[in-house]
Enzyme design. Structure first.
Site, short mmCIF file in Angstrom:
data_model
loop_
_atom_site.label_atom_id
_atom_site.label_comp_id
_atom_site.label_asym_id
_atom_site.label_seq_id
_atom_site.Cartn_x
_atom_site.Cartn_y
_atom_site.Cartn_z
N LYS A 1 93.76 78.59 9.43
CA LYS A 1 94.33 79.62 8.56
C LYS A 1 93.78 79.36 7.16
CE LYS A 1 98.23 81.32 6.01
NZ LYS A 1 99.58 81.06 5.45
N TYR B 1 95.25 74.40 7.93
CA TYR B 1 95.72 75.34 6.92
C TYR B 1 95.04 74.99 5.61
CZ TYR B 1 99.38 77.92 4.24
OH TYR B 1 100.08 78.78 3.41
N THR C 1 105.46 80.15 2.63
CA THR C 1 106.36 81.27 2.34
C THR C 1 107.78 80.95 2.77
OG1 THR C 1 104.47 82.72 2.73
CG2 THR C 1 106.61 83.77 2.57
#
Length: 295
Positions: A167, A139, A50
């Protein structure tokens, strides 16, 4: 409080505000971090997906991390994005993050030379972890890396002293639950798919790392704090509507459009290859933000 305990909550993957000329807007980044901290966010994650890390130079990544660490001033954990395609480069980003004052780092499987077998990712993660100056979160974001981190790989590296959690942004709740079953109780599991946050928390997730917590952080914090209640169900439904409305535009552009709408940043500029949200999309996102805030 241990680092794992500090990360059990809502971590915001912070957007990188740009000026209209696409230079980094340092003041807007500080304003954003302050707004997240005031809303009760538990940790911040600069230089992630992001945050448009793939469109930043190494010097820019360093500068962003320095600003975020300075702005939180020890009040929140800082989890630094260290995504790269080689062990050497990943370790360079981790060493730099440790020097600046980050508390942990996030690593992804290499996203160009993807592993030709799960054992390749295991070798990569172990090689990084063996030399890492910081605790690490794996991730899983197969839409961006071109590969899933196999549950067997997560299980195999979960006992490494420097790998503390996962994550998962796959959007596959079955995968997420399978990873939970395959790892020790102290291993962190953070849900990265915003519309699955409440279900994941109710099934035992430790927290979330959610793009839209940039725009409506108070809603994510309240959802986490009221997980088992009807209030959380209503918040999750509104967040899911916003998430669906953002999906077609990418979560960096969409989060920035929402932040501009709320007056937190001045412009929703993104760098190529990303494009800003068109007017019709802005209306959808603004309605979604209003829907969350009206809950």
């Amino acid at each position: 409080m241990t680092l794992q305990e500090s990360l059990a909550g809502i971590t915001c993957p912070v957007v990188t505000p740009f000026n209209e000329d696409e230079s980094i807007d340092d003041d807007a980044l500080r304003t954003l971090v302050d707004s997240l901290q005031s809303a009760g966010i538990d940790a911040v994650f600069p230089n992630g997906t992001t945050g448009e890390f793939a469109s930043l130079s190494p010097d820019e990544r360093r500068r962003i991390l320095e600003i975020v660490v300075d702005e939180v001033d020890g009040e929140l954990p800082v989890v630094a994005g260290a995504g790269a395609t080689s062990v050497v480069e990943t370790l360079e980003y981790i060493d730099e993050a440790a020097e600046i004052g980050a508390d942990a780092a996030v690593i992804v499987p290499p996203y160009f030379h993807t592993a030709n077998a799960p054992a390749g990712n295991q070798r990569y993660f172990e090689a990084v972890a063996d030399e890492s100056a910081l605790p690490l979160l794996l991730y899983n974001i197969p839409a961006c890396t071109g590969q899933e981190i196999a549950i067997d790989t997560v299980s195999a590296v979960a006992d490494h002293e420097n790998i503390i959690g996962l994550k998962d942004s796959s959007g596959d709740l079955e995968y997420f639950l399978g990873a939970m079953r395959a790892t020790p109780a102290e291993f962190l599991h953070l849900q990265g798919y915003d519309s699955l946050l409440a279900p994941a928390l109710r099934m035992g997730a430790d927290g979330g790392v959610n793009a839209l917590s940039n725009a409506v952080p108070e809603a994510f914090v309240e959802l986490y704090d009221t997980t088992e209640t009807d209030r959380a169900t209503a918040l999750q439904a509104a967040i899911a509507d916003l998430f669906e409305g953002c999906g077609a535009y990418g979560f960096a552009p969409a989060s920035k459009a929402a932040l501009e709408y709320r007056g937190v940043i001045l412009t929703d500029t993104v760098r190529p290859p990303l494009v800003t949200v068109p007017d019709a999309g802005r209306e959808t996102i603004q309605a979604g933000v209003d829907g969350v805030l009206e809950q």
